[in-house]
Design a protein around this motif. Structure first.
Motif, short mmCIF file in Angstrom:
data_model
loop_
_atom_site.label_atom_id
_atom_site.label_comp_id
_atom_site.label_asym_id
_atom_site.label_seq_id
_atom_site.Cartn_x
_atom_site.Cartn_y
_atom_site.Cartn_z
N ARG A 104 31.78 42.83 34.26
CA ARG A 104 32.18 41.57 33.88
C ARG A 104 33.61 41.16 33.76
NH1 ARG A 104 27.78 40.95 28.83
NH2 ARG A 104 25.89 41.43 29.91
N ILE A 105 34.47 42.13 33.32
CA ILE A 105 35.94 41.65 33.34
C ILE A 105 36.36 41.57 34.62
CG2 ILE A 105 38.13 42.57 32.69
CD1 ILE A 105 36.64 43.82 30.31
N LYS A 106 35.97 42.08 35.69
CA LYS A 106 36.41 42.28 37.04
C LYS A 106 36.13 40.83 37.69
CE LYS A 106 34.86 45.93 38.84
NZ LYS A 106 34.49 46.96 39.51
N LYS A 107 34.97 40.30 37.31
CA LYS A 107 34.28 39.25 37.75
C LYS A 107 35.17 37.75 37.14
CE LYS A 107 31.48 41.31 40.22
NZ LYS A 107 30.20 41.85 39.93
N PHE A 108 35.26 38.12 36.17
CA PHE A 108 36.24 37.12 35.17
C PHE A 108 37.45 36.94 35.80
CE2 PHE A 108 38.96 35.75 31.92
CZ PHE A 108 38.46 34.50 31.78
N LEU A 109 38.08 38.12 35.80
CA LEU A 109 39.66 37.81 36.38
C LEU A 109 39.82 37.72 37.85
CD1 LEU A 109 40.97 41.29 34.36
CD2 LEU A 109 41.45 38.87 34.10
N PHE A 110 38.75 38.17 38.84
CA PHE A 110 38.91 37.79 40.12
C PHE A 110 37.63 37.14 40.49
CE2 PHE A 110 40.77 42.01 38.86
CZ PHE A 110 42.29 41.76 39.04
N HIS A 111 37.52 35.81 40.70
CA HIS A 111 36.27 35.28 40.75
C HIS A 111 35.81 35.44 42.22
CE1 HIS A 111 36.81 33.06 37.10
NE2 HIS A 111 38.28 32.80 37.30
N GLU A 112 36.59 35.75 42.99
CA GLU A 112 36.06 35.89 44.51
C GLU A 112 35.20 36.96 44.75
OE1 GLU A 112 40.08 38.18 44.64
OE2 GLU A 112 38.99 36.52 43.57
N LEU A 113 35.03 37.94 43.89
CA LEU A 113 34.32 39.10 43.95
C LEU A 113 32.80 38.84 44.04
CD1 LEU A 113 35.94 41.86 41.63
CD2 LEU A 113 36.20 41.67 43.92
N HIS A 114 32.34 37.74 43.26
CA HIS A 114 31.11 37.34 43.73
C HIS A 114 30.62 37.15 45.09
CE1 HIS A 114 30.19 36.98 39.34
NE2 HIS A 114 31.44 36.31 39.07
N GLU A 115 31.35 36.31 45.46
CA GLU A 115 31.07 35.83 46.82
C GLU A 115 31.36 37.11 48.06
OE1 GLU A 115 30.28 33.57 50.27
OE2 GLU A 115 29.96 33.45 47.78
N VAL A 116 32.43 38.08 47.74
CA VAL A 116 32.55 39.06 48.38
C VAL A 116 31.46 40.17 48.48
CG1 VAL A 116 33.96 41.40 48.60
CG2 VAL A 116 35.15 39.13 48.28
N GLU A 117 31.02 40.49 47.48
CA GLU A 117 29.78 41.13 46.95
C GLU A 117 28.36 40.36 47.60
OE1 GLU A 117 29.02 42.32 43.24
OE2 GLU A 117 30.73 43.71 43.24
N HIS A 118 28.33 39.24 47.79
CA HIS A 118 27.26 38.53 48.33
C HIS A 118 27.26 38.56 49.73
CE1 HIS A 118 24.16 35.59 49.04
NE2 HIS A 118 24.98 34.91 49.82
N LEU A 119 28.41 38.49 50.49
CA LEU A 119 28.57 38.64 51.96
C LEU A 119 28.28 40.06 52.36
CD1 LEU A 119 31.82 36.45 52.41
CD2 LEU A 119 29.55 35.73 53.10
N VAL A 120 28.72 41.03 51.52
CA VAL A 120 28.36 42.43 51.84
C VAL A 120 27.12 42.72 51.99
CG1 VAL A 120 28.83 44.85 51.24
CG2 VAL A 120 30.97 43.29 51.42
N GLN A 121 26.32 42.04 50.97
CA GLN A 121 24.71 42.56 50.76
C GLN A 121 23.99 41.98 52.07
OE1 GLN A 121 23.82 40.85 46.83
NE2 GLN A 121 24.75 42.72 45.92
N GLN A 122 24.39 40.61 52.21
CA GLN A 122 24.00 39.87 53.48
C GLN A 122 24.10 40.92 54.75
OE1 GLN A 122 25.77 35.75 53.40
NE2 GLN A 122 23.66 35.33 52.89
N ALA A 123 25.35 41.27 55.01
CA ALA A 123 25.64 42.12 56.28
C ALA A 123 24.88 43.37 56.26
CB ALA A 123 26.99 42.43 56.23
N GLU A 124 24.49 43.91 54.93
CA GLU A 124 24.05 45.35 54.92
C GLU A 124 22.56 44.90 55.13
OE1 GLU A 124 24.89 46.66 51.15
OE2 GLU A 124 26.69 47.87 51.95
#
Length: 244
Positions: free
Chosen positions: A218-238
């Motif tokens: 939760r802290i990573k996602k709060f400090l680095f908001h773009e991680l939500h989008e990065v993980e979503h894109l990776v999940q789509q690619a996989e």
């Protein structure tokens, strides 16, 4: 095919954790057997270990070192070192062990490659770490060593797959590990002296680190908001690859 690969990787991660747990159990059993004749109080255990002098130092450094590559909770080990050896010597011995363990972890992946890393480190940690180091560089690595937003023992594993040079890794590891070694060993030292305002202060500081580790996602996602989008894109690619 992808499901079989993921199952194999998951089983290797489980094996890695099991091996670490077995090592802890064996060390506890052997240590108890060796110290059993002398055990009557924590203070007597401490004095007995101190009587081993340099041999005790080497054994302790070895224990902290193997806590890096193996899933052994190094903060507990470092607290024990502070309790036995005091803040100054306990921090120094812990520091040496942390550096050696980090170097071993780094070269494990440098030589073992991506497949080994995938067997040892969870997928989301890899995605997050490589995105952040690509965007923020070495300052982020220093931050990751000092503050447990990533499991401290996996940072060097993750760096093993990057193009970072060893000398750069070394100075980042040396600087970033100072707070962990000093604060945790100091807490162990204070516990050996009894509770005081300094003990409570160190407990609070180390406790903050524990809370960060507990809620690191939760802290990573709060400090680095773009991680939500990065993980979503990776999940789509996989998902796309699995359908091929």
């Amino acid at each position: 095919m992808f499901k079989n690969v993921k199952t194999s990787i998951a089983s290797m991660k489980t094996l890695h954790r099991v091996v670490g747990s077995v090592v802890i159990i064996i060390l506890l059993i052997v240590g108890t057997m060796l110290l059993a004749p002398y055990i009557s109080s924590p203070e007597q255990v401490r004095n007995t270990i101190l009587n081993f002098k340099y041999v005790g130092w080497l054994i302790y450094i070895l224990l902290v070192t193997v806590a890096g590559p193996l899933p052994i909770p190094s903060p507990i080990v470092v607290i024990g070192g502070g309790y036995i050896y005091g803040t100054l010597l306990g921090s120094l011995l812990s520091y040496v062990g942390i550096i050696l363990g980090g170097i071993i972890s780094f070269y494990m992946i440098r030589f073992g490659g991506r497949l080994l890393l995938e067997k040892l480190v969870d997928h989301h940690h890899r995605i997050n770490f490589y995105h952040l180091i690509n965007e923020r560089g070495h300052i982020f690595v220093l931050f990751a060593f000092a503050i447990p937003i990533f499991p401290s023992d996996v940072v060097c594993l993750l760096l093993g797959l990057t193009h970072i040079k060893f000398r750069t890794l070394l100075w980042l590891l040396v600087l970033g590990s100072i707070p962990r070694a000093l604060l945790v060993a100091a807490l162990g030292s204070e516990l050996s002296l009894g509770f005081s305002w300094r003990t409570m202060l160190l407990l609070a500081i180390v406790g903050v680190g524990g809370v960060i580790a507990l809620f690191r996602e939760r802290i990573k996602k709060f400090l680095f908001h773009e991680l939500h989008e990065v993980e979503h894109l990776v999940q789509q690619a996989e998902k796309y690859e699995s359908e091929l």
